[in-house]
Design a protein around this motif. Structure first.
Motif, PDB file in Angstrom:
ATOM      1  N   ASP A  89      32.088  43.282  35.992  1.00  0.00           N
ATOM      2  CA  ASP A  89      31.168  42.486  35.175  1.00  0.00           C
ATOM      3  C   ASP A  89      29.987  43.375  34.820  1.00  0.00           C
ATOM      4  O   ASP A  89      29.128  43.651  35.664  1.00  0.00           O
ATOM      5  CB  ASP A  89      30.698  41.253  35.963  1.00  0.00           C
ATOM      6  CG  ASP A  89      29.867  40.301  35.108  1.00  0.00           C
ATOM      7  OD1 ASP A  89      29.203  40.768  34.154  1.00  0.00           O
ATOM      8  OD2 ASP A  89      29.877  39.091  35.397  1.00  0.00           O
ATOM      9  N   HIS A  90      29.948  43.843  33.582  1.00  0.00           N
ATOM     10  CA  HIS A  90      28.916  44.793  33.184  1.00  0.00           C
ATOM     11  C   HIS A  90      27.559  44.131  33.008  1.00  0.00           C
ATOM     12  O   HIS A  90      26.527  44.777  33.211  1.00  0.00           O
ATOM     13  CB  HIS A  90      29.329  45.499  31.890  1.00  0.00           C
ATOM     14  CG  HIS A  90      30.545  46.358  32.054  1.00  0.00           C
ATOM     15  ND1 HIS A  90      30.498  47.609  32.624  1.00  0.00           N
ATOM     16  CD2 HIS A  90      31.848  46.128  31.748  1.00  0.00           C
ATOM     17  CE1 HIS A  90      31.718  48.130  32.653  1.00  0.00           C
ATOM     18  NE2 HIS A  90      32.553  47.253  32.130  1.00  0.00           N
ATOM     19  N   SER A  91      27.528  42.863  32.633  1.00  0.00           N
ATOM     20  CA  SER A  91      26.243  42.182  32.452  1.00  0.00           C
ATOM     21  C   SER A  91      25.516  42.026  33.780  1.00  0.00           C
ATOM     22  O   SER A  91      24.291  42.123  33.845  1.00  0.00           O
ATOM     23  CB  SER A  91      26.463  40.816  31.795  1.00  0.00           C
ATOM     24  OG  SER A  91      27.276  39.984  32.618  1.00  0.00           O
ATOM     25  N   THR A  96      34.490  43.560  41.386  1.00  0.00           N
ATOM     26  CA  THR A  96      35.215  42.741  42.366  1.00  0.00           C
ATOM     27  C   THR A  96      36.213  43.613  43.112  1.00  0.00           C
ATOM     28  O   THR A  96      37.083  44.241  42.493  1.00  0.00           O
ATOM     29  CB  THR A  96      35.943  41.582  41.678  1.00  0.00           C
ATOM     30  OG1 THR A  96      34.994  40.790  40.957  1.00  0.00           O
ATOM     31  CG2 THR A  96      36.638  40.713  42.698  1.00  0.00           C
ATOM     32  N   VAL A  97      36.085  43.663  44.430  1.00  0.00           N
ATOM     33  CA  VAL A  97      36.918  44.510  45.273  1.00  0.00           C
ATOM     34  C   VAL A  97      37.844  43.633  46.108  1.00  0.00           C
ATOM     35  O   VAL A  97      37.404  42.673  46.746  1.00  0.00           O
ATOM     36  CB  VAL A  97      36.059  45.390  46.206  1.00  0.00           C
ATOM     37  CG1 VAL A  97      36.950  46.256  47.104  1.00  0.00           C
ATOM     38  CG2 VAL A  97      35.104  46.256  45.395  1.00  0.00           C
ATOM     39  N   GLY A 108      27.801  45.459  44.031  1.00  0.00           N
ATOM     40  CA  GLY A 108      26.885  45.780  42.949  1.00  0.00           C
ATOM     41  C   GLY A 108      26.794  47.281  42.694  1.00  0.00           C
ATOM     42  O   GLY A 108      27.035  48.090  43.593  1.00  0.00           O
ATOM     43  N   PHE A 109      26.459  47.636  41.470  1.00  0.00           N
ATOM     44  CA  PHE A 109      26.294  49.049  41.130  1.00  0.00           C
ATOM     45  C   PHE A 109      25.252  49.192  40.026  1.00  0.00           C
ATOM     46  O   PHE A 109      24.930  48.238  39.312  1.00  0.00           O
ATOM     47  CB  PHE A 109      27.623  49.660  40.675  1.00  0.00           C
ATOM     48  CG  PHE A 109      28.184  49.060  39.410  1.00  0.00           C
ATOM     49  CD1 PHE A 109      27.779  49.515  38.150  1.00  0.00           C
ATOM     50  CD2 PHE A 109      29.127  48.040  39.461  1.00  0.00           C
ATOM     51  CE1 PHE A 109      28.293  48.969  36.984  1.00  0.00           C
ATOM     52  CE2 PHE A 109      29.640  47.487  38.296  1.00  0.00           C
ATOM     53  CZ  PHE A 109      29.227  47.946  37.062  1.00  0.00           C
ATOM     54  N   PHE A 281      38.614  45.879  32.999  1.00  0.00           N
ATOM     55  CA  PHE A 281      37.312  46.496  33.241  1.00  0.00           C
ATOM     56  C   PHE A 281      36.325  46.311  32.091  1.00  0.00           C
ATOM     57  O   PHE A 281      35.192  46.783  32.172  1.00  0.00           O
ATOM     58  CB  PHE A 281      37.479  48.001  33.526  1.00  0.00           C
ATOM     59  CG  PHE A 281      37.993  48.296  34.914  1.00  0.00           C
ATOM     60  CD1 PHE A 281      38.452  47.294  35.749  1.00  0.00           C
ATOM     61  CD2 PHE A 281      38.005  49.594  35.386  1.00  0.00           C
ATOM     62  CE1 PHE A 281      38.927  47.562  37.026  1.00  0.00           C
ATOM     63  CE2 PHE A 281      38.471  49.880  36.659  1.00  0.00           C
ATOM     64  CZ  PHE A 281      38.939  48.859  37.479  1.00  0.00           C
ATOM     65  N   GLY A 282      36.764  45.689  31.003  1.00  0.00           N
ATOM     66  CA  GLY A 282      35.849  45.437  29.896  1.00  0.00           C
ATOM     67  C   GLY A 282      35.341  46.698  29.215  1.00  0.00           C
ATOM     68  O   GLY A 282      34.173  46.764  28.809  1.00  0.00           O
ATOM     69  N   LEU A 283      36.199  47.677  29.060  1.00  0.00           N
ATOM     70  CA  LEU A 283      35.813  48.958  28.470  1.00  0.00           C
ATOM     71  C   LEU A 283      36.542  49.177  27.148  1.00  0.00           C
ATOM     72  O   LEU A 283      37.648  48.670  26.954  1.00  0.00           O
ATOM     73  CB  LEU A 283      36.151  50.105  29.431  1.00  0.00           C
ATOM     74  CG  LEU A 283      35.483  50.054  30.810  1.00  0.00           C
ATOM     75  CD1 LEU A 283      36.069  51.132  31.716  1.00  0.00           C
ATOM     76  CD2 LEU A 283      33.972  50.220  30.687  1.00  0.00           C
TER      77      LEU A 283
END
Length: 451
Positions: A89-91, A96-97, A108-109, A281-283
């Motif tokens: 989730d980029h926003s 999720t692992v 988080g990152f 991954f939304g890429l």
């Protein structure tokens, strides 16, 4: 005034512990200052596999444990998490692992490096999924070695010509580096192993290499490809160009050129494709499923994500406009260095650098003391000299000093000792012996049927 504690350092999350993941994390560990950032590597395996050694492992020239680099000892300045990243989730800047045990959780990152690598590229060929084996993991390489040696045991134990013919036929599909090196190493091993059997000789075996293009080893150029084909054929390997496998139902291989043969061993090395998990991954992805990156290795339109290696579509500036870096170890290792430096540059508010690397050449081993090499696009080696260059280059590129020494020790011992040709097919079913001990009636039933 109440002290709320120090702010947590930003997290650099690396998804994947292969070439790009391992070398990026190692570089970050060397370059980051103190608590400047936390580096976290997530991978379903706890080790990195040095893929160029898989054919040698299948041929018994490198021990399986020596062609992998354990992540935790190699990355003592990073957090290593065993699990699958299944969504991003980029926003919210979370991943999720899914761990091997227990429930999934969010991690988080602040910065994300996607290095999931590639998987075998397959086609809807009847029988392929049921009967073929790939060569992308150490488990596949060792399984192939044990399987081939078990086929020799099987053939030696019977006089049935059909069973022998099927057991002693080995088909390799794909004439790139993996396929050519695999057929060369396995044929070499089988030739040596046959000396230990009374009822099997190399003449009883059939090795087949199938390639859809008009030549093998296209990265080596036409002359070395032709030379390699001739050398394989001198060793009794049948090489079919401009053809492909039509089906392998019930382990009966049918080629599109009309050749048909039963085969208990079918090895699939016909290319790779990006890991399918990228779709979650939304890429931005290219036409073949690769992540679309700029020359800085930053994902297009995303200033917090980078990618490189087999799963990325990286412009090859050394070749020219419209060219992409090929998916090989040489580019992956060097891209990782630039990628790590660019993440640090982003962290420190400095400009990023573009990746540019001129191809140094390529090397391939086609069995003991046999190989081909091309260096700097000019110098070509064949035979023993190329084989030595192959070993020196890949031995030097093996990550961690521990594994370098172990690989060179394997090779040194092999110089003075005969090749080990013991197969352990039971490793694929380690509980069988215990189950038989717990249920002896099943063994007695088998004995009754055979009597």
């Amino acid at each position: 005034m109440t002290d709320t504690g120090a702010t947590k350092p930003p997290r650099i999350l690396i998804v994947g512990g292969g070439y790009v993941g391992l070398y990026t994390a190692m570089r970050l560990g060397k370059k980051l200052r103190g608590q400047e950032a936390t580096v976290t590597v997530v991978d379903p395996r706890s080790y990195m596999t040095y893929l160029p050694f898989l054919p040698e492992a299948a041929g018994g020239n490198v021990a399986d444990r020596n062609l992998v680099a354990p992540l935790r000892p190699a990355l003592n300045r990073a957090e290593v998490v065993t699990g699958h990243v299944v969504a991003v989730d980029h926003s919210r800047r979370t991943a999720t692992v899914m761990p091997p045990a227990g429930d999934g959780y969010e991690l988080g990152f602040d910065y994300l490096v996607v290095a999931t690598g590639s998987v075998s590229r397959t086609f809807p060929i009847p029988g392929l999924a049921e009967h073929a084996i790939g060569l992308k993991t150490v488990e596949e390489a060792i399984s192939l070695r044990n399987h081939v040696l078990w086929q020799l045991d099987k053939a030696d134990s019977t006089t049935d010509p059909e069973i022998r013919r099927k057991a002693l036929t080995f088909v390799f599909v794909g004439g790139g580096f993996a396929g050519v090196e695999a057929v060369g190493e396995v044929e070499d091993m089988a030739r040596d192993a046959a000396k230990n059997y009374r009822n099997i000789s190399r003449d009883d075996m059939r090795f087949v290499l199938v390639e859809a293009a008009h030549r093998i080893l296209p990265e080596m150029g036409p002359d070395l490809g032709v030379w390699t084909k001739e050398k394989l054929e001198e060793r009794g390997v049948e090489v079919y160009l401009n053809t492909s496998m039509k089906s392998c139902t019930d382990r009966c291989v049918v080629l599109k050129n009309g050749v048909e043969t039963p085969a208990s061993t079918i090895v699939w090395t016909a290319g790779v494709k990006p890991s399918p998990v990228l779709s979650a991954f939304g890429l931005p992805l290219g036409p073949r499923g690769h992540i679309d990156t700029a020359a800085t290795l930053q994902v297009q339109g995303m200033n917090h994500v980078w990618s490189a290696g087999d799963n990325a579509q990286v412009p090859d500036l050394a070749v020219g406009e419209g060219a992409w870096c090929p998916p090989n170890a040489q580019h992956a290792c060097r891209q990782a260095t630039v990628l790590a430096d660019n993440v640090i540059a982003r962290l420190r508010g400095r400009p990023q650098k573009e990746y540019r690397h001129k191809n140094l050449g390529a090397v391939a081993s086609i069995g003991l003391h046999k190989g081909v090499a091309i260096m700097f696009g000019k110098f070509r080696l064949k035979g023993r000299s190329a084989w030595w260059f192959h070993r020196l280059y890949h031995g030097a590129m093996m990550p961690t000093m521990n594994r370098k020494l172990r690989v060179f020790l394997d090779w040194t011992l092999a110089t003075f000792l005969r090749r080990e040709t013991v197969g352990l097919p039971e490793m694929a079913r380690p509980r069988d012996a215990f189950v038989e001990a717990a249920h002896p009636e099943s063994v007695l039933q088998l004995a009754d049927r055979s009597s």
